[in-house]
Design an enzyme around this catalytic site. Structure first.
Site: not given
Ligand code: AMP
Length: 484
Positions: A102-103, A362-363
């Protein structure tokens, strides 16, 4: 960002069931491909594109026999997502060894041009694991190959650390035992566990503690940065500290990647997200804005939304219903496809928006596609105000260690202040966590002294060896991957 599990079961046991149970528990770490290699009297493999339940059928269980096994779910970061790149990889000769990781290897292109190119060795895949495997196997072979002793593995891991740059947690098996090592800076997670059954003692190494939980193993401990493990025919776990670099685990694991029921470096992801929500709630209070409800963007934001709402004395409501059968939106070939599929994935409940001032949490906000859509939907549902909140800080720098973050050009926060981001996303206000609060929140949830890799937020890469060429190579890979 991938997931793995490796098992060393008692003699005469079959490890495949635990491996598949484990892989299902970390399907969230990669839905692109899955594979398993087992060893009974020889290596047996089954790999394919798709989800674990799609790749493996009952008929494969008969063939995948043996007490040693390694399994992997893939989320492609290097390579074009082809089936030649599906892990684990293995060699029967000159030493029998199977491996998964993983990486991301940051000097993959450089190694291909120099270390391999000069010896006229052609790599058979676009997967960076292949270079780790060859460097490792080459060192083992030079030590004599058979039988493998703990010091042979130490020398091989040292050789990998000297030659291969980046972040890579690795697990694997030989015909005699199981090995694992964590990258020199400990950026990628890896944890070791054990269980005892009437058949004997079983050992497992996995990406997340949840794998051990569901497969019935007790957690022994995380590997440290630069640490390796070898369990050979004596069935005794041998830990050796090979590297001497500081431990810098990825903070984005706590934000988004890991399951909430996982512990990483003795820190509960769930507790971390709860604390991240509390901190953001207090930050919202300081803005003086008034809201009626907190609505998470499912799934990862759910935990933090509850505590954010608690701090604010507001209800936390499921305003968006997620269709879990729509695939990944993040690596769709273009923005239009991504937007359409986000809409298909998340459908609103009007009653939670109509006439209300809503905080949509959102996260993280990467390209802004999800947030823009959520704001638009909230307004269509009659929200009076839409405040967008992210419990992580603005993402500004590409992750070179294995998280598919997109290229610099695509980050919505790049070159914009918060007011401009709000305007760009159509929101009345955008609230981000600060880097300091984020770090402190995760520390509060567990090991108070941890220092993290937070390169995607702050631009400082802990390996200290990132060149413009590496960034350009990785960006080119990403563009190629999303075009194919
Ligand atoms: P965006 O729509 O491009 O702003 O992406 C943000 C959304 O994608 C958020 O809802 C996150 O939960 C999710 N997200 C963030 N980082 C990743 C990642 N590396 N791969 C897949 N989903 C992601």
């Amino acid at each position: 960002m991938c997931g793995f599990i490796s098992i060393f079961g008692p003699a005469e046991s079959n490890a495949i069931h635990d491996v598949l149970t484990g892989l299902l528990a970390i399907q969230h770490r990669g839905q692109d491909a899955a594979g398993v290699v087992t060893f009974g009297d020889r290596f047996q493999a089954k790999k394919g594109l798709g989800l674990v339940r799609e790749v493996f059928q009952e008929k494969h269980m008969q063939r995948l026999r043996g007490h040693l096994a390694v399994g992997h779910v893939r989320y492609p970061t290097v390579g074009l997502g082809e089936d030649t790149d599906v892990q684990p990889f293995w060699l029967d000769y000159p030493v029998g060894v199977a491996m998964a990781h993983n990486g991301n290897v940051t000097n993959f292109h450089d190694l291909r041009r120099t270390y391999f190119g000069q010896r006229k060795i052609h790599l058979g895949s676009n997967c960076d694991l292949e270079v780790v495997l060859y460097v490792f196997a080459d060192a083992l072979m030079r030590r004599g190959g058979h039988p493998v002793e703990v010091d042979d593995v130490r020398v091989a891991v040292k050789e990998v650390f000297d030659r291969v740059k980046g972040a890579y947690s690795v697990v694997g098996i030989t015909g005699e035992g199981m090995y694992a090592f964590r990258d020199p800076y400990g950026i990628k997670p890896i944890i070791f566990g054990r269980k005892t059954t009437p058949e004997g003692t079983w050992y497992a190494v996995a990406s997340e503690s949840v794998v051990l939980d569901v497969a019935g193993y007790e957690v022994v401990r995380d590997l440290q940065a630069g640490e390796m493990l070898w369990i050979g025919p004596d069935r005794v776990p041998h830990f050796v500290q090979v590297g001497d670099k500081p431990h810098r685990p990825c903070i984005f694991e706590y934000i988004y990647f890991a399951r909430p029921d996982t512990f990483l470096d003795r820190t509960s992801v769930y507790e971390a997200r709860m604390e991240l929500g509390r901190r953001l709630g207090r930050a919202f209070q300081r803005t003086g804005l008034q809201a009626d409800v907190v609505i998470p963007v499912p799934e990862s934001a759910r935990t933090a939304a509850q505590t954010m709402a608690e701090v604010l004395g507001l209800p936390c409501r499921e305003g968006f219903v997620k269709n879990r059968y729509v695939g990944r939106t993040f690596i769709m070939p273009n923005d239009k496809a991504r937007r359409d599929s986000i809409r298909a994935k998340l459908n609103p409940i009007r009653a939670e928006f109509e006439g209300k001032k809503v905080i949509v949490l959102d996260d993280s906000i990467v390209r802004g596609n999800t947030s823009r859509q959520m704001v638009k939907i909230a307004r269509q549902m009659g929200a009076e105000k839409v405040y967008l909140a992210s419990y992580s800080p603005p993402l500004l720098y590409p992750c070179l260690y294995g998280i598919d973050m997109s290229t610099k050009r695509e980050f919505i926060a790049r070159g914009r202040d918060h007011a401009e981001i709000a305007r760009e996303l159509g929101a009345d206000f955008v609230l981000y966590q600060t880097i300091e609060e984020m770090v402190d929140a995760v520390r509060t949830a567990g090991n108070g002294k941890l220092e993290f890799c937070k390169a995607c937020f702050a631009g400082e890469y802990p390996t200290g060896d990132i060149t413009e060429q590496m960034v350009a190579d990785i960006e080119q890979d990403r563009m190629a991957a999303t075009k194919c």
